[in-house]
Design a protein around this motif. Sequence first.
Motif, PDB file in Angstrom:
ATOM      1  N   GLU A 124      70.486  11.293  69.104  1.00  0.00           N
ATOM      2  CA  GLU A 124      70.210  10.151  69.965  1.00  0.00           C
ATOM      3  C   GLU A 124      71.384   9.782  70.872  1.00  0.00           C
ATOM      4  N   VAL A 125      72.578  10.219  70.545  1.00  0.00           N
ATOM      5  CA  VAL A 125      73.737   9.870  71.381  1.00  0.00           C
ATOM      6  C   VAL A 125      73.812  10.747  72.632  1.00  0.00           C
ATOM      7  N   VAL A 126      73.110  11.870  72.644  1.00  0.00           N
ATOM      8  CA  VAL A 126      73.210  12.828  73.746  1.00  0.00           C
ATOM      9  C   VAL A 126      72.395  12.327  74.939  1.00  0.00           C
ATOM     10  N   ASP A 127      73.101  11.969  76.010  1.00  0.00           N
ATOM     11  CA  ASP A 127      72.412  11.560  77.228  1.00  0.00           C
ATOM     12  C   ASP A 127      72.696  12.496  78.398  1.00  0.00           C
ATOM     13  N   GLY A 128      73.452  13.559  78.119  1.00  0.00           N
ATOM     14  CA  GLY A 128      73.716  14.558  79.134  1.00  0.00           C
ATOM     15  C   GLY A 128      73.494  15.951  78.571  1.00  0.00           C
ATOM     16  N   PHE A 129      72.995  16.857  79.401  1.00  0.00           N
ATOM     17  CA  PHE A 129      72.666  18.200  78.910  1.00  0.00           C
ATOM     18  C   PHE A 129      72.941  19.225  79.989  1.00  0.00           C
ATOM     19  N   ALA A 130      73.513  20.352  79.588  1.00  0.00           N
ATOM     20  CA  ALA A 130      73.811  21.425  80.527  1.00  0.00           C
ATOM     21  C   ALA A 130      73.457  22.762  79.897  1.00  0.00           C
ATOM     22  N   SER A 131      72.771  23.606  80.660  1.00  0.00           N
ATOM     23  CA  SER A 131      72.374  24.915  80.171  1.00  0.00           C
ATOM     24  C   SER A 131      72.055  25.802  81.361  1.00  0.00           C
ATOM     25  N   ALA A 132      72.158  27.102  81.153  1.00  0.00           N
ATOM     26  CA  ALA A 132      71.832  28.070  82.207  1.00  0.00           C
ATOM     27  C   ALA A 132      71.452  29.390  81.562  1.00  0.00           C
ATOM     28  N   GLY A 133      70.660  30.161  82.269  1.00  0.00           N
ATOM     29  CA  GLY A 133      70.355  31.504  81.820  1.00  0.00           C
ATOM     30  C   GLY A 133      69.040  31.676  81.093  1.00  0.00           C
ATOM     31  N   LEU A 134      68.306  30.595  80.866  1.00  0.00           N
ATOM     32  CA  LEU A 134      67.043  30.715  80.136  1.00  0.00           C
ATOM     33  C   LEU A 134      66.018  29.772  80.732  1.00  0.00           C
ATOM     34  N   GLY A 135      64.815  30.292  80.930  1.00  0.00           N
ATOM     35  CA  GLY A 135      63.728  29.457  81.411  1.00  0.00           C
ATOM     36  C   GLY A 135      63.630  29.429  82.925  1.00  0.00           C
ATOM     37  N   THR A 136      62.461  29.050  83.407  1.00  0.00           N
ATOM     38  CA  THR A 136      62.216  28.963  84.837  1.00  0.00           C
ATOM     39  C   THR A 136      62.904  27.744  85.438  1.00  0.00           C
ATOM     40  N   LEU A 137      62.958  26.663  84.681  1.00  0.00           N
ATOM     41  CA  LEU A 137      63.562  25.422  85.152  1.00  0.00           C
ATOM     42  C   LEU A 137      64.710  25.014  84.229  1.00  0.00           C
ATOM     43  N   ALA A 138      65.635  25.919  84.027  1.00  0.00           N
ATOM     44  CA  ALA A 138      66.786  25.569  83.195  1.00  0.00           C
ATOM     45  C   ALA A 138      67.556  24.457  83.899  1.00  0.00           C
ATOM     46  N   PRO A 139      68.002  23.427  83.147  1.00  0.00           N
ATOM     47  CA  PRO A 139      67.915  23.272  81.701  1.00  0.00           C
ATOM     48  C   PRO A 139      66.725  22.448  81.229  1.00  0.00           C
ATOM     49  N   VAL A 140      65.710  22.243  82.076  1.00  0.00           N
ATOM     50  CA  VAL A 140      64.579  21.398  81.701  1.00  0.00           C
ATOM     51  C   VAL A 140      63.856  21.949  80.486  1.00  0.00           C
ATOM     52  N   GLU A 141      63.558  23.255  80.503  1.00  0.00           N
ATOM     53  CA  GLU A 141      62.806  23.845  79.396  1.00  0.00           C
ATOM     54  C   GLU A 141      63.577  23.790  78.089  1.00  0.00           C
ATOM     55  N   VAL A 142      64.874  24.068  78.156  1.00  0.00           N
ATOM     56  CA  VAL A 142      65.674  24.064  76.928  1.00  0.00           C
ATOM     57  C   VAL A 142      65.813  22.656  76.390  1.00  0.00           C
ATOM     58  N   ALA A 143      66.035  21.671  77.266  1.00  0.00           N
ATOM     59  CA  ALA A 143      66.129  20.283  76.821  1.00  0.00           C
ATOM     60  C   ALA A 143      64.832  19.851  76.135  1.00  0.00           C
ATOM     61  N   GLU A 144      63.699  20.242  76.694  1.00  0.00           N
ATOM     62  CA  GLU A 144      62.413  19.901  76.092  1.00  0.00           C
ATOM     63  C   GLU A 144      62.284  20.543  74.712  1.00  0.00           C
ATOM     64  N   TYR A 145      62.686  21.804  74.615  1.00  0.00           N
ATOM     65  CA  TYR A 145      62.620  22.502  73.330  1.00  0.00           C
ATOM     66  C   TYR A 145      63.479  21.811  72.279  1.00  0.00           C
ATOM     67  N   LEU A 146      64.614  21.263  72.698  1.00  0.00           N
ATOM     68  CA  LEU A 146      65.512  20.580  71.768  1.00  0.00           C
ATOM     69  C   LEU A 146      65.125  19.126  71.526  1.00  0.00           C
ATOM     70  N   GLY A 147      64.101  18.642  72.226  1.00  0.00           N
ATOM     71  CA  GLY A 147      63.677  17.255  72.042  1.00  0.00           C
ATOM     72  C   GLY A 147      64.588  16.256  72.721  1.00  0.00           C
ATOM     73  N   LEU A 148      65.242  16.673  73.803  1.00  0.00           N
ATOM     74  CA  LEU A 148      66.166  15.801  74.525  1.00  0.00           C
ATOM     75  C   LEU A 148      65.545  15.342  75.839  1.00  0.00           C
ATOM     76  N   ARG A 149      65.874  14.116  76.243  1.00  0.00           N
ATOM     77  CA  ARG A 149      65.460  13.575  77.536  1.00  0.00           C
ATOM     78  C   ARG A 149      66.697  13.036  78.245  1.00  0.00           C
ATOM     79  N   PRO A 150      67.546  13.912  78.736  1.00  0.00           N
ATOM     80  CA  PRO A 150      68.838  13.483  79.285  1.00  0.00           C
ATOM     81  C   PRO A 150      68.699  12.743  80.614  1.00  0.00           C
ATOM     82  N   THR A 151      69.692  11.916  80.904  1.00  0.00           N
ATOM     83  CA  THR A 151      69.758  11.222  82.190  1.00  0.00           C
ATOM     84  C   THR A 151      70.838  11.823  83.089  1.00  0.00           C
ATOM     85  N   TRP A 152      71.514  12.850  82.591  1.00  0.00           N
ATOM     86  CA  TRP A 152      72.468  13.627  83.393  1.00  0.00           C
ATOM     87  C   TRP A 152      72.276  15.080  83.006  1.00  0.00           C
ATOM     88  N   VAL A 153      72.117  15.956  84.015  1.00  0.00           N
ATOM     89  CA  VAL A 153      71.886  17.375  83.731  1.00  0.00           C
ATOM     90  C   VAL A 153      72.720  18.235  84.671  1.00  0.00           C
TER      91      VAL A 153
END
Length: 392
Positions: free
Chosen positions: A46-75
């Motif tokens: 619940e403390v995670v409000d930022g997320f960064a990822s690359a290299g996977l998915g069509t809309l990285a990091p949207v797909e990975v964040a969704e898979y992890l159950g995160l809804r970040p406000t900074w990406v």
Amino acid sequence: MTAGSRNVAVVGVALSDCGRVDDATPYALHAQAARRALADAGLGREVVDGFASAGLGTLAPVEVAEYLGLRPTWVDSTSVGGSTWEVMAAHAADAIAAGHANAVLLVYGSTARADIKAGRRTQNLSFGSRGPLQFEVPYGHTLIAKYAMAARRHMLEHGTTIEQLAQVAVQARANAALNPEAMFRDPVTVDDVLSGPMIADPFTKLHCCIRSDGGAAVLLAAQEFVRDCRTAPVWVLGAGEHVSHSAMSEWPDFTTGPAAVSGRLAFERAGVRPQEIDFAELYDAFTYMTLVTLEDLGFCGKGEGGAFVEKGRLLVRGGELPVNTDGGGLSAQHPGMRGLFLLVEAVRQLRGEGGERQVWRRGRTGEPPRLGVASGTGGWFCSSGTLVLGRD
């Protein structure tokens, strides 16, 4: 510290299962590394409000964040090859310092090895043939050929020998021998490196990184979160990034990489000199990358990399400047973009969690290091991100 009103620390790091992982998807490796990094920090999702990822998915990091159950406000989905994660970490630190996020999770995972073994994809000969690359690809100018050509230029201009380049692989393997998580741990000699099958002149097989599966995660947080963490903070002291070229014809000097700029910026912003650094984690897809990055970061003079590496200076045990303490991409693991693994190892060293491969502070046996540097290189020396990290 990073510009802004708040200091920024790395509070959690972790690897997923690495090496030979035949029964997991890249998403699963992302999730495994992320869970472990949060557990390492002692913080909840619940403390995670930022997320960064690359290299996977069509809309990285949207797909990975969704898979992890995160809804970040900074990406951030910056993708600049192997330097992606150092650049992302710098962006995350700036965002946290400015108050745009409180805790940013960086995650990567890949089944590069398993996919090839299972026939799910073939080896990549190039990054495509459009844009500037259209003038190189038709002539067989593959990724490894670009690095090989740069290495030959260094050998021509500075007298660097193939034996000196081989020493990089030999010392990386010696460090890997101390790492129970490394994929390859058996010792190799200079003769072993030189006698291997030729891949791209002058590189034989052991001059090149291994191909593995694996993932990693790093959690950065604002200083006020540190008191709630189970681990000692590792502070982001300074960062720099730089892009150089895409077409090899636009690279003005094959013997100088983009780390010459990103490193200078990182050291200046951290207020430290290369001579104060206790260890370095450097991107090493090929032996030449290690050698020239040592020069670019100022650990030795231009053209002196060959002489610097041949005296065992990169070794955890007895080395003047331990480099790639886990064995690096040449021996430990390399599942594609390895930059995040550099940060994980740097943090573990600064915390004193290296086990048999633990580095000690310069001149002080028994005391963990105070300062380390992680420098990632992307493409064919196209980009670089460098971070200076330190502990209290």
